[in-house]
Design a protein around this motif. Structure first.
Motif, PDB file in Angstrom:
ATOM      1  N   LYS A 139       0.733  -1.174  -0.011  1.00  0.00           N
ATOM      2  CA  LYS A 139      -0.036   0.000  -0.091  1.00  0.00           C
ATOM      3  C   LYS A 139       0.662   1.327  -0.016  1.00  0.00           C
ATOM      4  CE  LYS A 139      -3.789  -2.152   2.667  1.00  0.00           C
ATOM      5  NZ  LYS A 139      -4.526  -2.281   3.704  1.00  0.00           N
ATOM      6  N   PRO A 140       0.342   2.228  -0.575  1.00  0.00           N
ATOM      7  CA  PRO A 140       1.100   3.603  -0.731  1.00  0.00           C
ATOM      8  C   PRO A 140       1.536   4.239   0.814  1.00  0.00           C
ATOM      9  CG  PRO A 140      -0.667   3.841  -2.349  1.00  0.00           C
ATOM     10  CD  PRO A 140      -0.722   2.515  -1.386  1.00  0.00           C
ATOM     11  N   GLU A 141       0.722   3.942   1.788  1.00  0.00           N
ATOM     12  CA  GLU A 141       0.795   4.598   3.191  1.00  0.00           C
ATOM     13  C   GLU A 141       1.925   3.744   3.589  1.00  0.00           C
ATOM     14  OE1 GLU A 141      -2.145   3.225   1.954  1.00  0.00           O
ATOM     15  OE2 GLU A 141      -3.365   5.138   1.679  1.00  0.00           O
ATOM     16  N   ARG A 142       2.247   2.541   3.317  1.00  0.00           N
ATOM     17  CA  ARG A 142       3.265   1.645   3.986  1.00  0.00           C
ATOM     18  C   ARG A 142       4.372   1.611   3.307  1.00  0.00           C
ATOM     19  NH1 ARG A 142       2.354  -2.107   7.797  1.00  0.00           N
ATOM     20  NH2 ARG A 142       3.991  -3.397   8.440  1.00  0.00           N
ATOM     21  N   ALA A 162      13.249  -0.668  17.266  1.00  0.00           N
ATOM     22  CA  ALA A 162      11.844  -0.445  16.999  1.00  0.00           C
ATOM     23  C   ALA A 162      11.316   0.539  17.921  1.00  0.00           C
ATOM     24  CB  ALA A 162      11.405  -1.970  17.298  1.00  0.00           C
ATOM     25  N   ARG A 163      11.900   0.586  19.334  1.00  0.00           N
ATOM     26  CA  ARG A 163      11.086   1.596  20.112  1.00  0.00           C
ATOM     27  C   ARG A 163      11.376   3.021  19.714  1.00  0.00           C
ATOM     28  NH1 ARG A 163      12.694  -2.342  23.723  1.00  0.00           N
ATOM     29  NH2 ARG A 163      11.151  -3.591  25.020  1.00  0.00           N
ATOM     30  N   THR A 164      12.861   3.175  19.449  1.00  0.00           N
ATOM     31  CA  THR A 164      13.214   4.407  19.145  1.00  0.00           C
ATOM     32  C   THR A 164      12.590   5.025  17.698  1.00  0.00           C
ATOM     33  OG1 THR A 164      15.236   4.217  20.133  1.00  0.00           O
ATOM     34  CG2 THR A 164      15.049   5.912  18.593  1.00  0.00           C
ATOM     35  N   ILE A 165      12.304   4.117  16.653  1.00  0.00           N
ATOM     36  CA  ILE A 165      11.849   4.486  15.320  1.00  0.00           C
ATOM     37  C   ILE A 165      10.205   4.689  15.535  1.00  0.00           C
ATOM     38  CG2 ILE A 165      11.108   3.449  13.334  1.00  0.00           C
ATOM     39  CD1 ILE A 165      13.772   1.993  13.159  1.00  0.00           C
ATOM     40  N   SER A 166       9.787   3.688  16.592  1.00  0.00           N
ATOM     41  CA  SER A 166       8.200   4.151  16.826  1.00  0.00           C
ATOM     42  C   SER A 166       8.053   5.522  17.516  1.00  0.00           C
ATOM     43  CB  SER A 166       7.678   2.955  17.796  1.00  0.00           C
ATOM     44  OG  SER A 166       6.394   3.305  18.412  1.00  0.00           O
ATOM     45  N   ALA A 182       8.824  -2.818  14.362  1.00  0.00           N
ATOM     46  CA  ALA A 182       9.829  -3.919  14.081  1.00  0.00           C
ATOM     47  C   ALA A 182       9.332  -4.622  12.758  1.00  0.00           C
ATOM     48  CB  ALA A 182       9.615  -5.034  15.260  1.00  0.00           C
ATOM     49  N   ARG A 183       8.082  -4.753  12.590  1.00  0.00           N
ATOM     50  CA  ARG A 183       7.681  -5.436  11.129  1.00  0.00           C
ATOM     51  C   ARG A 183       8.304  -4.659  10.063  1.00  0.00           C
ATOM     52  NH1 ARG A 183       3.209  -6.314  14.226  1.00  0.00           N
ATOM     53  NH2 ARG A 183       1.757  -4.669  13.103  1.00  0.00           N
ATOM     54  N   VAL A 188      12.025  -4.039   5.333  1.00  0.00           N
ATOM     55  CA  VAL A 188      13.098  -3.291   4.548  1.00  0.00           C
ATOM     56  C   VAL A 188      14.484  -3.742   4.896  1.00  0.00           C
ATOM     57  CG1 VAL A 188      11.913  -1.140   4.562  1.00  0.00           C
ATOM     58  CG2 VAL A 188      13.175  -1.339   6.289  1.00  0.00           C
ATOM     59  N   GLY A 189      14.792  -4.692   5.769  1.00  0.00           N
ATOM     60  CA  GLY A 189      15.884  -5.537   5.942  1.00  0.00           C
ATOM     61  C   GLY A 189      16.931  -4.790   6.831  1.00  0.00           C
ATOM     62  N   ILE A 190      16.308  -4.031   7.870  1.00  0.00           N
ATOM     63  CA  ILE A 190      17.462  -3.293   8.778  1.00  0.00           C
ATOM     64  C   ILE A 190      17.194  -3.888  10.023  1.00  0.00           C
ATOM     65  CG2 ILE A 190      17.339  -1.158   7.099  1.00  0.00           C
ATOM     66  CD1 ILE A 190      15.794   0.110   9.263  1.00  0.00           C
TER      67      ILE A 190
END
Length: 381
Positions: A139-142, A162-166, A182-183, A188-190
């Motif tokens: 989806k474009p939003e994702r 994941a916490r920092t990015i969130s 996290a998903r 994107v493989g990081i």
């Protein structure tokens, strides 16, 4: 000497109980006839009555029908156990729902029933068909969220998890929890680069210069209530660069810093002076540090007296007493500083200030601030 326990075959128990049920013997007469105890005979008779009534016993069955039922139940139990082992073995490879659905799709091409495979792997059929329908469709939003995740991870030089990015996505107006983040990272493989845990030797030696007034009370109510300081070093080409930092514990903001090629008291005094003047020369501040000679020196203590700042010191060798400062330096060295260090002193100083001013204070979400940056946290106070 202990008497050996007598055991009886199923056929013997069946014949003995039949004396009572079919031949008209009393339980005592049947006991005398076959030479067994009254309690055993009564138990056999009761079990045989249940089996004639269609009830499968917990003990070994006597009638052929119930014996066959017990054999089938044992086989079913064995099959269930083997199926559970196979499923656990598959999941031991950290296979998520998407990988499981892909496996079901592959097995279904060999004429296996999709319905049965979904039941076997405990995957709802609706989820299976939805996954197949939209597999490979983004989806474009994702797609936009993925790009934002990559940008945040890149700005942190690969350290953001994941916490920092969130937290940073939420600051930007996106509603993203840590598990969704996290998903997205997985898509994107990081991954987040973080150091291994380190064990520290604990000591209880209190400083003779100043007591441990802070006593690990790192949660403070207002700005300019408690400052922490520490010093570290970074390799800069052909010599060390020494960095002294002062942190305000309220939002974990770095309020003073200084760099030098010499680890003397002038360095720590320069960082303290910057903090004192940049924060508007506050009163009633507590300054906490370790027992390094730069903080126990007469020159530094005179600076504290001049600024009317109360001194507090960690116990000797106890890094946990100054944990926020230790955590800042660990973040700097593992998240930001290049593994091969710096080529020149000027490069090291420039990149260090970039981390403090353009990343840590302004952009990096801090868990203590609910993943707000120190600047935003202070502004919201």
């Amino acid at each position: 000497m202990t008497k050996a326990r007598t055991t009886y075959s199923v056929a013997f128990k069946h014949d003995a109980a039949n004396l009572v049920l079919d031949k008209g013997y009393s339980i005592q007469e049947a006991c005398d006839a076959v030479g067994v105890g009254y309690t055993a005979m009564r138990r056999w008779v009761a079990q045989l009555k249940q089996e004639h009534g269609g009830i499968t016993p917990t003990a070994k069955a006597m009638t052929p029908d119930q014996i066959r039922i017990q054999e089938l139940e044992a086989k079913i139990k064995q099959i269930e156990w083997e199926k559970d082992i196979l499923k656990k073995g598959f999941r031991s490879f950290n296979a998520g729902q998407h990988q499981t659905i892909d496996l079901i799709a592959a097995l279904s091409r060999d004429n296996h029933s999709i319905k049965k495979l979904c039941v076997l792997f405990e995957i709802p059929r609706s989820s299976f068909h939805y996954r197949l329908k939209y597999r490979g469709v983004t989806k474009p939003e994702r797609a936009v969220l993925r790009q934002k995740v990559i940008a945040i991870h890149s700005r942190s030089r690969g350290s953001a998890g994941a916490r920092t990015i969130s937290g940073q996505l939420n600051q930007a107006g996106e509603s993203v929890g840590r598990y969704k983040a996290a998903r997205l990272m997985e898509e994107v493989g990081i991954v987040s680069k973080q150091p291994n845990k380190h064990k520290y030797k604990i000591s209880e030696d209190v400083s003779k210069i100043a007591p441990n007034r802070l006593n690990r009370q790192f949660d403070v109510e207002t700005v300019n209530q408690v400052w922490c300081g520490d010093e570290t070093y970074v390799w800069a080409g052909n010599k060390w660069m020494y960095l002294a930092v002062v942190m305000d514990l309220f939002a974990r903001k770095i309020v003073g810093w200084a760099c030098s090629d010499s680890p003397n008291t002038d360095l720590t005094c320069a960082a303290l002076r910057m903090a004192y003047e940049s924060r508007g020369r506050p009163k009633n501040v507590m300054f906490h540090s370790d027992q390094g000679c730069h903080y126990t020196s007469l020159q530094f203590r005179q600076a504290l007296w001049k600024y009317q700042i109360t001194q507090s010191m960690s116990r000797r060798g106890n890094c946990w007493d100054n944990a926020p400062m230790e955590r800042f330096f660990r973040s700097f060295k593992t998240e930001w500083m290049p593994k091969e260090c710096y080529n020149t002193f000027a490069e090291a100083e420039r990149d260090t200030l970039k981390y403090i001013l353009q990343h840590y204070n302004t952009k990096r979400g801090h868990s203590y601030n609910n993943y707000l940056s120190p600047v935003i946290m202070e502004a919201a106070a």
